[in-house]
Write an enzyme that holds these catalytic residues in place. Structure first.
Site, mmCIF file in Angstrom:
data_model
loop_
_atom_site.group_PDB
_atom_site.id
_atom_site.type_symbol
_atom_site.label_atom_id
_atom_site.label_comp_id
_atom_site.label_asym_id
_atom_site.label_seq_id
_atom_site.Cartn_x
_atom_site.Cartn_y
_atom_site.Cartn_z
ATOM 1 C CB CYS B 83 35.221 43.079 39.735
ATOM 2 S SG CYS B 83 33.793 42.453 40.852
ATOM 3 C CG HIS B 338 33.732 39.509 35.821
ATOM 4 N ND1 HIS B 338 35.064 39.899 35.911
ATOM 5 C CD2 HIS B 338 33.049 40.127 36.708
ATOM 6 C CE1 HIS B 338 35.048 41.034 36.824
ATOM 7 N NE2 HIS B 338 33.956 41.072 37.429
#
Lengths: 170, 400
Positions: B83, B338
């Site tokens: 991420c 995200h």
């Protein structure tokens, strides 16, 4: 595997193309006809002692014979000394639960299990283990309670793994 | 090493982007960034593509994105750091310029997470942990990894689920003002409390969504930056750190991410920031709020407050605009969305617009931070703390 794959097959019969409408946005999606199922094959020859231990009802960690650091998950090579001079040691089952969670939304490959509790225990030797906590009601557990590490059969597959229990296994 | 400035930024609409392919999605932000910098594709010398991968069919996204954005035959590569991929890509782009290899580099973070069937999305995320020791036998999910932190933290510091909910309320409040956010609706503590448990104690509204999106940055050497713009935003420092894949080998008693602590330490040192009082150096920060607990941990890992006091910052609204340190004025991962490869670039997009004082016009005047110190921080975590990148941006040129 795709939930839209069946629709794509119907769509081929009807219009000749595997293009389906996405439910919410109503936008066209081309559903790939080429599935790519992944099942990995991991080399574990350096961890053989660990798996033999499971068959004998023991959970093994390793300890570096040079710096004396202990490792779980077991490592056949010490990351500090970069030596393969490590010793296998069975873990003392008694420990303390540090934290836990109840997995409600599961990965697809775990969909066939009931909701499960995953916890991390601190064992006597200072080693920590992450495993399922075997408990009928998650309300019964809280951090810092006593737990025990034990080997167990995972059903319905029937393979041997390890878990944490609230009662001493012996 | 040479100074590096951000001279152009771009951002696609975040959300369920069933309307585009991954290269079309990348182009949306690349086009904006080129326009912002007043450049054409031919001016760019190298392209870095941040894309975590497996989410979409194209296995080498750098190639198709480079082709689609008119970048051929310039060199390119894909960068991955879970991420924190967008920040890692920025780190590579920064070094390509700083080293003198190129004067103008394009960094694009992109992810098209909805290309993977819904059924496999939880599986894909769960496999982000230690494969044999956490996933194969114990089926941990991404909310599960962070739930293990949340349980320990709540037990140790007396945090309640309602406290966590306050983080979601703040980030949705600002996300509602962000025209490119996935969720543009304010919520209440009740909204969070009534949502179902995903991985106890985390509920659906404690979690960020899966998102399709892209964000692009154009990085320039000092000479090029001077030619291109008068409001130069400099990359002052980048700190980066890696921690063990296995959760059991992590430190800080599951009440912090050691990788983030280390990355912040490095960045503060390089930027000359007092690690005991970092908050006073920044006008605002973007932190990695993939789950509500993660934002609380970030306040503490970055040193905005002491360990165990993060909840006080949110309870006292100290991370709202006008507070001690405004955090995630763009809605954060929680509300903006995200897309894992794009998030790091998206943070820098927001902070660049904020430092240039353009964010108010873009989103809402009440989401524009007061720019007095001319400094902003991006905190981007990969996985459950395996990677951390802390990037410091400044209006003042770094002294070498």
């Amino acid at each position: 595997m795709s939930d839209l794959f069946d629709k794509a097959k119907e769509s081929i019969k009807k219009d000749g193309l595997p293009i389906v409408e996405e439910e919410r946005s109503r936008l066209p999606l081309y559903i790939s006809l080429r599935e790519f199922p992944l099942r990995y094959q991991l080399g574990v020859s350096k961890l053989q002692k660990f798996f033999e231990g499971l068959k004998e009802g023991k959970v093994y960690a390793t300890q570096c014979n040079v710096c004396r650091n202990k490792f779980f998950p077991p490592r056949a090579d010490c990351p500090k000394c970069l030596t393969s001079n490590v010793n296998w040691m069975p873990l003392d089952p008694e420990g303390q639960l540090l934290t836990y969670t109840v997995i409600r939304v599961k990965p697809s490959s775990f969909a066939h299990y009931k909701d499960y509790v995953v916890g991390i225990a601190q064992l006597k030797e200072g080693i920590r283990v992450l495993a399922w906590v075997s408990v009928d009601d998650p309300e019964k557990i809280k951090p810092n309670m006593k737990v025990y590490l034990t080997t167990a059969r995972r059903e319905p597959e029937g393979y041997i793994t390890y878990e944490l229990t609230l009662k001493a296994p012996f | 090493m040479r100074n590096v400035a951000v001279v152009g930024v771009g951002h696609s609409q975040f959300g369920n982007r069933f309307d585009v392919t991954i290269d079309e999605l990348a182009l949306e932000s690349v086009k904006e960034a080129l326009d912002d910098a007043n450049l054409e594709a031919k001016d760019i010398e190298f392209m870095v593509v941040g894309c975590a991968g497996v989410w979409s069919a194209e296995d080498s996204p750098a190639v198709i994105c480079s082709d689609y954005c008119g970048m051929l035959p310039k060199g390119s590569m894909r960068v991955e750091a879970m991420c924190a991929t967008g920040s890692a890509a920025t780190f590579v782009g920064y070094n390509v310029v700083a080293s003198g290899f190129a004067d103008l580099v394009l960094v694009v973070g992109v992810e098209k997470m909805h290309e993977l069937p819904t059924l496999l999305q939880v599986e894909r995320m769960g496999r982000g942990g230690s494969f044999l020791w956490e996933f194969e036998n114990f089926g941990l999910t991404f909310p599960g990894y962070y739930a293990l932190y949340a349980t320990r933290y709540m037990w140790k510091y007396g945090l309640k689920e309602e406290d966590l909910a306050e983080v979601a309320v703040k980030n949705h409040y600002y996300g509602a003002m962000n025209p490119k956010a996935q969720f543009r609706k304010a919520i209440t503590v009740d909204t969070v409390m009534q949502s179902r448990y995903v991985a106890w104690p985390l509920k659906l509204f404690d979690c960020c969504p899966l998102t399709d999106g892209s964000s692009a940055l154009i990085l320039a050497s000092e000479d090029k930056a001077k030619e291109l713009t008068d409001t130069r935003v400099w990359i002052t420092a980048i700190g980066s750190s890696t921690a063990s894949s296995a959760l059991v080998s992590r430190g800080l008693d599951f009440c912090g991410l050691e990788s983030a602590v280390e990355a912040a330490k490095q960045a503060y040192k390089k930027a000359g920031i007092d690690p005991d009082e970092p908050a006073k150096y920044f006008d605002l920060a973007n932190v990695h709020d993939c789950f509500t607990i993660a934002e609380i941990l970030a306040y503490e890992d970055l040193g905005f407050c002491k360990r165990g006091e993060g909840v006080r910052l949110i309870r006292e609204k100290q991370t709202y605009n006008g507070g001690l340190i405004p955090v995630n004025l763009d809605g954060g991962l929680k509300s903006k969305g995200h897309p894992i490869g794009a998030t790091g670039c998206s943070m820098i997009y927001t902070l660049t617009k904020q430092l240039r004082q353009e964010y108010g016009k873009y989103a809402s005047p009440s989401a524009q931070a007061d720019i007095r110190k001319g400094r902003a921080l991006a905190h981007n975590v990969g996985g459950s703390g395996q990677y951390a990148y802390v990037t410091i941006l400044s209006l003042e040129k770094p002294q070498r």
